[in-house]
Design a protein around this motif. Structure first.
Motif, short mmCIF file in Angstrom:
data_model
loop_
_atom_site.label_atom_id
_atom_site.label_comp_id
_atom_site.label_asym_id
_atom_site.label_seq_id
_atom_site.Cartn_x
_atom_site.Cartn_y
_atom_site.Cartn_z
N ILE A 238 -0.08 25.25 -4.29
CA ILE A 238 -0.93 25.40 -3.11
C ILE A 238 -0.07 26.05 -2.03
O ILE A 238 1.02 25.55 -1.72
CB ILE A 238 -1.47 24.04 -2.66
CG1 ILE A 238 -2.47 23.54 -3.71
CG2 ILE A 238 -2.13 24.13 -1.29
CD1 ILE A 238 -3.00 22.16 -3.48
N THR A 271 1.27 13.80 3.50
CA THR A 271 2.72 13.64 3.62
C THR A 271 3.22 14.26 4.92
O THR A 271 4.44 14.31 5.16
CB THR A 271 3.47 14.27 2.42
OG1 THR A 271 3.13 15.66 2.37
CG2 THR A 271 3.09 13.60 1.12
N ILE A 273 3.25 17.36 6.18
CA ILE A 273 4.00 18.62 6.26
C ILE A 273 3.08 19.76 6.72
O ILE A 273 1.86 19.61 6.77
CB ILE A 273 4.65 19.00 4.91
CG1 ILE A 273 3.59 19.15 3.81
CG2 ILE A 273 5.69 17.99 4.53
CD1 ILE A 273 4.12 19.74 2.54
N CYS A 283 5.13 18.34 -0.76
CA CYS A 283 3.73 18.68 -1.06
C CYS A 283 3.33 18.08 -2.40
O CYS A 283 3.89 18.40 -3.44
CB CYS A 283 3.55 20.20 -1.10
SG CYS A 283 1.88 20.65 -1.58
N GLY A 285 0.35 18.46 -3.70
CA GLY A 285 -0.71 19.26 -4.31
C GLY A 285 -2.09 18.63 -4.22
O GLY A 285 -2.89 18.75 -5.15
N CYS A 286 -2.37 17.98 -3.08
CA CYS A 286 -3.65 17.25 -2.99
C CYS A 286 -4.82 18.17 -2.61
O CYS A 286 -5.96 17.76 -2.72
CB CYS A 286 -3.53 16.12 -1.98
SG CYS A 286 -3.41 16.70 -0.28
N ALA A 287 -4.53 19.35 -2.13
CA ALA A 287 -5.56 20.35 -1.78
C ALA A 287 -6.34 20.00 -0.52
O ALA A 287 -7.31 20.70 -0.19
CB ALA A 287 -6.52 20.61 -2.94
N CYS A 289 -5.37 20.47 2.49
CA CYS A 289 -5.19 21.57 3.44
C CYS A 289 -6.05 22.77 3.08
O CYS A 289 -6.47 23.54 3.95
CB CYS A 289 -3.72 21.95 3.56
SG CYS A 289 -2.94 22.27 1.98
S1 SF4 Z 1 -1.60 20.17 -0.71
FE1 SF4 Z 1 -1.58 20.52 1.49
S2 SF4 Z 1 -2.34 18.62 2.34
FE2 SF4 Z 1 -1.76 18.16 0.26
S3 SF4 Z 1 0.37 17.47 0.37
FE3 SF4 Z 1 0.45 19.67 0.02
S4 SF4 Z 1 0.58 20.55 2.05
FE4 SF4 Z 1 -0.11 18.45 2.33
#
Ligand code: SF4
Ligand code: SF4
Length: 465
Positions: A238, A271, A273, A283, A285-287, A289
């Motif tokens: 991501i 997290t 960031i 990160c 990778g939860c998407a 954002c």
């Molecule tokens: S995917 Fe985006 S929201 Fe999720 S942890 Fe990573 S930077 Fe943060």
């Protein structure tokens, strides 16, 4: 004091004085949030149901530590079969390498139990009781009054209850459901060990999901740290499209990129960031954002995907290469592990047997016979008592066997150790010879054979005695 914005120099979750900065991610809606929720609910359903679904007379996954039997989707492994775990674990490890090289940290964002329970159970309850991110931050900062104490008691009470449920669910993978039920309904004094284990597990789970949270991913889990070694410029991650987004600036002014610097992607990050600073270990990778930024882009009538799933090469405007040498290497190692495990699992039997020589002298010589004594251990992997037959064979030899007169009766999931004596008349003894023991199932099926050796003195010495 916390720096006003996330920085790559210091984790967002640590204040400048070293204390913990507690993150309250803002709510987000969108395509990925919706599908992650559906997937999480499915996974929770799978976690809950697996100890209940019977396959071959046992739960689908049942690591029966009390009886040292491990049941995996109809296959039963005894402690003696644990060498196969090497192939299983290495195959699993290389699968993770393979998936990470292709899809980055998709496991963390979509399937890891830490994310599944934290984002889709605990945070949902917190949102329901304490309100949205702003309300939660206000409540944290508020003095302790009746309303705050009431909310904290309610929230932590529910958290504790759910943590106890997860601890019981976890334990259900290791002991049978009837045993678990009996522990739950009987006094703790009858099973102190299990009770203490359950209490500690509940408190650890509670502490993790109520307080420790993203720190587990950032500090304890080694997978995030492996990320930099496992992915390359063509792995799916991501990321933020810098070329399109920069320079950041107000939507209504000319000369700026598509990023309006609204910080919405930062506010929703669990997290803490700023993904615009590039790929970071934090990160998961939860998407969140992606959905947050897509919502902003939709409001501005700009194309979605300023933050998106893409490779680092793709985000830099280059072509993404799907097939790379590391994909072949990881795939080959993964297949090697899977093939070795499948082939060894195909050798699994409903019983196991070991034959060892009895301690003491290797052989005995009497006036009539030469005698060897063995200990035969038979392990029954089935859920019912079974009577096995033990046979032995040795080419060209005439001997007698004692120890199998009425068969070997073995309790369900139990084992039986039986002394077996092989005697050969002195006049028939021609020297050492190989011997084969064969275990026969109650149905007459030849389960497995073990080789042994019949020992004795040199025949000419025997004649002199
Ligand atoms: S995917 Fe985006 S929201 Fe999720 S942890 Fe990573 S930077 Fe943060
Ligand atoms: S949500 Fe999108 S527009 Fe807003 S700061 Fe993040 S990248 Fe820029």
């Amino acid at each position: 004091m916390k720096p006003s914005r996330p920085s790559k120099e210091t984790p967002t979750t640590i204040n400048q004085d070293g204390s913990r900065f507690f993150i309250h991610p803002a709510d987000v809606t969108g395509f990925f949030t919706r599908w992650r929720r559906v997937f999480a609910l499915l996974l929770i359903g799978v976690y809950v149901l697996l100890p209940w679904i019977p396959i071959g007379g046992h739960p689908a996954i049942f690591l029966d530590v009390i009886n040292r039997r491990f049941h995996l989707f109809g296959l039963t492994f005894a402690a003696q079969d644990l060498w196969m775990a090497f192939f299983f674990i290495t195959g699993l490890g290389f699968s993770l390498f393979f998936v990470t090289a292709l899809f980055g940290r998709i496991w963390c964002g979509w399937a890891c139990p830490q994310t599944v329970f934290l984002e889709h159970v605990y945070r949902r309850i917190e949102r329901w009781i304490d309100g949205d991110a702003t309300a939660r931050r206000k409540l944290d900062a508020a003095p302790w009054n009746g309303a705050k104490i009431g909310k904290r008691l309610l929230k932590n009470g529910i958290f504790l209850f759910i943590s106890a449920a997860i601890a019981h669910l976890f334990l259900a993978y290791f002991i049978s459901i009837p045993q678990l039920y009996s522990w739950m309904t009987n006094s703790p004094t009858e099973h102190w060990g299990a009770f203490v284990f359950m209490a500690v597990a509940t408190l650890l789970i509670f502490g993790n999901f109520a307080w420790f949270r993203e720190q587990l991913c950032l500090i304890i889990c080694p997978y995030g740290r492996l990320q930099s070694a496992l992915i390359d410029d063509d792995s799916l991650i991501i990321g933020y499209d810098e070329g399109r987004g920069e320079p950041r600036g107000p939507a209504k002014q000319e000369g700026f990129g598509d990023c309006i610097n609204c910080y919405r992607c930062v506010q929703v990050c669990p997290t803490g960031i700023d993904i615009r600073q590039g790929l970071q270990m934090e990160c998961i990778g939860c998407a969140n954002c992606i959905d947050a930024c897509d919502n902003i882009m939709s409001k501005l009538n700009r194309p979605k995907g300023l933050i998106r799933y893409d490779s680092q090469a793709g985000l830099a405007g280059q072509k993404r290469k799907f097939i790379r040498p590391r994909i072949f290497i990881y795939a080959a190692l993964m297949l090697a592990g899977a093939t070795a495990f499948t082939l060894s699992a195909m050798q699994l039997r409903s019983a196991n047997m070991n034959v060892v020589r009895m301690t003491g002298r290797p052989y005995y010589v009497t006036e009539e016979v030469v005698r060897n004594q063995y200990m035969v251990r038979v392990i029954n992997k089935m859920n019912e008592p079974r009577t096995f037959e033990l046979r032995s064979s040795a080419e060209g030899q005439t001997y007698t066997m004692e120890g199998n007169e009425e068969g070997i009766i073995v309790p369900p999931l139990g084992e039986e150790v039986r002394p077996v004596i092989i005697s050969i008349a002195r006049k028939n003894y021609l020297g050492r010879f190989p011997l084969e023991f064969t275990l026969i199932s109650p149905e007459g099926e030849n389960i497995l054979s073990r080789e042994a050796e019949f020992l004795g003195p040199k025949p000419e010495l025997l004649k002199e005695l």
